[in-house]
Design a protein around this motif. Sequence first.
Motif, PDB file in Angstrom:
ATOM      1  N   GLY A   1      -8.854   1.595  11.425  1.00 44.80           N
ATOM      2  CA  GLY A   1      -8.092   2.839  11.415  1.00 44.80           C
ATOM      3  C   GLY A   1      -6.705   2.706  10.829  1.00 44.80           C
ATOM      4  N   LEU A   2      -6.437   1.623  10.097  1.00 42.63           N
ATOM      5  CA  LEU A   2      -5.111   1.392   9.538  1.00 42.63           C
ATOM      6  C   LEU A   2      -5.002   1.772   8.076  1.00 42.63           C
ATOM      7  CD1 LEU A   2      -4.414  -2.000  11.321  1.00 42.63           C
ATOM      8  CD2 LEU A   2      -3.244   0.166  11.739  1.00 42.63           C
ATOM      9  N   VAL A   3      -6.098   2.227   7.499  1.00 40.97           N
ATOM     10  CA  VAL A   3      -6.110   2.709   6.115  1.00 40.97           C
ATOM     11  C   VAL A   3      -6.905   4.004   6.088  1.00 40.97           C
ATOM     12  CG1 VAL A   3      -7.134   2.300   3.834  1.00 40.97           C
ATOM     13  CG2 VAL A   3      -5.774   0.517   4.915  1.00 40.97           C
ATOM     14  N   GLU A   4      -6.367   4.976   5.364  1.00 41.79           N
ATOM     15  CA  GLU A   4      -7.045   6.264   5.252  1.00 41.79           C
ATOM     16  C   GLU A   4      -8.338   6.106   4.449  1.00 41.79           C
ATOM     17  OE1 GLU A   4      -6.454   9.287   6.293  1.00 41.79           O
ATOM     18  OE2 GLU A   4      -4.376   9.290   6.999  1.00 41.79           O
ATOM     19  N   PRO A   5      -9.436   6.673   4.908  1.00 34.39           N
ATOM     20  CA  PRO A   5     -10.643   6.685   4.074  1.00 34.39           C
ATOM     21  C   PRO A   5     -10.439   7.605   2.881  1.00 34.39           C
ATOM     22  CG  PRO A   5     -10.970   8.008   6.043  1.00 34.39           C
ATOM     23  CD  PRO A   5      -9.636   7.333   6.212  1.00 34.39           C
ATOM     24  N   PRO A   6     -11.050   7.293   1.746  1.00 38.24           N
ATOM     25  CA  PRO A   6     -10.884   8.156   0.561  1.00 38.24           C
ATOM     26  C   PRO A   6     -11.378   9.569   0.843  1.00 38.24           C
ATOM     27  CG  PRO A   6     -11.962   6.093  -0.017  1.00 38.24           C
ATOM     28  CD  PRO A   6     -11.932   6.146   1.474  1.00 38.24           C
ATOM     29  N   ARG A   7     -10.682  10.515   0.281  1.00 40.47           N
ATOM     30  CA  ARG A   7     -11.089  11.908   0.443  1.00 40.47           C
ATOM     31  C   ARG A   7     -12.219  12.232  -0.522  1.00 40.47           C
ATOM     32  NH1 ARG A   7      -5.420  15.376   0.919  1.00 40.47           N
ATOM     33  NH2 ARG A   7      -4.643  14.383   2.827  1.00 40.47           N
ATOM     34  N   THR A   8     -13.228  12.881  -0.020  1.00 36.79           N
ATOM     35  CA  THR A   8     -14.314  13.317  -0.877  1.00 36.79           C
ATOM     36  C   THR A   8     -13.986  14.706  -1.402  1.00 36.79           C
ATOM     37  OG1 THR A   8     -15.471  14.229   1.052  1.00 36.79           O
ATOM     38  CG2 THR A   8     -16.039  11.989   0.370  1.00 36.79           C
ATOM     39  N   PRO A   9     -14.302  14.976  -2.675  1.00 36.23           N
ATOM     40  CA  PRO A   9     -13.981  16.304  -3.228  1.00 36.23           C
ATOM     41  C   PRO A   9     -14.720  17.406  -2.495  1.00 36.23           C
ATOM     42  CG  PRO A   9     -15.431  15.069  -4.693  1.00 36.23           C
ATOM     43  CD  PRO A   9     -14.985  14.111  -3.623  1.00 36.23           C
ATOM     44  N   ASP A  10     -14.039  18.544  -2.360  1.00 40.33           N
ATOM     45  CA  ASP A  10     -14.672  19.687  -1.703  1.00 40.33           C
ATOM     46  C   ASP A  10     -15.887  20.145  -2.500  1.00 40.33           C
ATOM     47  OD1 ASP A  10     -12.728  19.689   0.242  1.00 40.33           O
ATOM     48  OD2 ASP A  10     -11.411  21.038  -0.884  1.00 40.33           O
TER      49      ASP A  10
ATOM     50  N   ALA B   1       0.860  -1.194   0.000  1.00 42.75           N
ATOM     51  CA  ALA B   1       0.000   0.000   0.000  1.00 42.75           C
ATOM     52  C   ALA B   1       0.892   1.238   0.000  1.00 42.75           C
ATOM     53  CB  ALA B   1      -0.916  -0.018   1.217  1.00 42.75           C
ATOM     54  N   ASP B   2       1.040   1.833  -1.168  1.00 43.68           N
ATOM     55  CA  ASP B   2       1.949   2.963  -1.322  1.00 43.68           C
ATOM     56  C   ASP B   2       1.232   4.255  -1.662  1.00 43.68           C
ATOM     57  OD1 ASP B   2       1.092   2.295  -3.825  1.00 43.68           O
ATOM     58  OD2 ASP B   2       3.085   1.948  -4.690  1.00 43.68           O
ATOM     59  N   GLY B   3      -0.099   4.261  -1.524  1.00 46.08           N
ATOM     60  CA  GLY B   3      -0.847   5.452  -1.884  1.00 46.08           C
ATOM     61  C   GLY B   3      -1.113   5.577  -3.362  1.00 46.08           C
ATOM     62  N   VAL B   4      -0.634   4.612  -4.154  1.00 45.07           N
ATOM     63  CA  VAL B   4      -0.847   4.609  -5.603  1.00 45.07           C
ATOM     64  C   VAL B   4      -1.639   3.369  -6.028  1.00 45.07           C
ATOM     65  CG1 VAL B   4       0.271   4.566  -7.865  1.00 45.07           C
ATOM     66  CG2 VAL B   4       1.254   5.928  -6.015  1.00 45.07           C
ATOM     67  N   ARG B   5      -1.257   2.227  -5.483  1.00 41.93           N
ATOM     68  CA  ARG B   5      -1.939   0.976  -5.851  1.00 41.93           C
ATOM     69  C   ARG B   5      -3.353   0.929  -5.277  1.00 41.93           C
ATOM     70  NH1 ARG B   5       3.260  -1.252  -4.368  1.00 41.93           N
ATOM     71  NH2 ARG B   5       4.349  -2.191  -6.157  1.00 41.93           N
TER      72      ARG B   5
END
Length: 256
Positions: free
Chosen positions: A214-223, A183-187
């Motif tokens: 809590g071990l993986v960031e939830p996807p960011r929702t667009p502003d 998990a590198d923030g790209v895959r």
Amino acid sequence: MRITAPATSPMLMRLAGERATGALLRDQGTLYLVDGRVVHAESPAAPGIDVLLTAGGALPPQGWQEALSLAGTRHEVGRHLIDSGRVTAGELEMCHIGALFDAAFFVLGPASGPTRFRYGVAHWLGRVRPVSAETVERETRRRRALLDSVWPCPELDTSPVVPREPAPGQTVTGRQGALLRLADGVRTPTAIAWALGRPSFHTLIEVRRLAAAGLVEPPRTPDPAPRMLHLPIPEDHAEPDIDLLRRVRDALEASL
């Protein structure tokens, strides 16, 4: 009174009733039918049976390529693997069922494009263990419900996996640790599944479990788009003094 859930693919159920043979094509892959039963499934979102067999060590890559070149045109790759002693019937069946349900989960997902059926098309693997269309439908619905019960966030399934630092004393399983190392923030979860040679659905489950822990960031929702501020206009505003405006204009022009 028993309530029957709606089919994820009404066309699949109709083809099963017709005992059709051929390929059902959708946005996310293909289901292959023989006499109305599903004999194989493929999706770009799921590692195929070749990946599951070779990555797990049950079959060397050259053994797979040999079977494909010698028996692919006869649609008997599975039979060749067993007859040549490359894999046992049990090993092939286990990988086949795993690959079938894994790919079918994506094939029968929400689709935006057309659904087509090509009659008479056969898959190169051949028959291993046909599965009824009802079983494939039921398993697809069960998997969707399972994902949502773990962590109801479908965006995790297609977003890059961004790991978080564990809390003090927090541990992960061996399977989760292998996933987090990639998990590198790209895959995405699918890319990690291909790299590990694991079914994609199993990877989706682990990613949602990691997110719940809590071990993986939830996807960011667009502003949200900025809202225009509309100021109220007083109802009793005075009308402009046209004569005054004309005198100011004339004075400015005379000074130029």
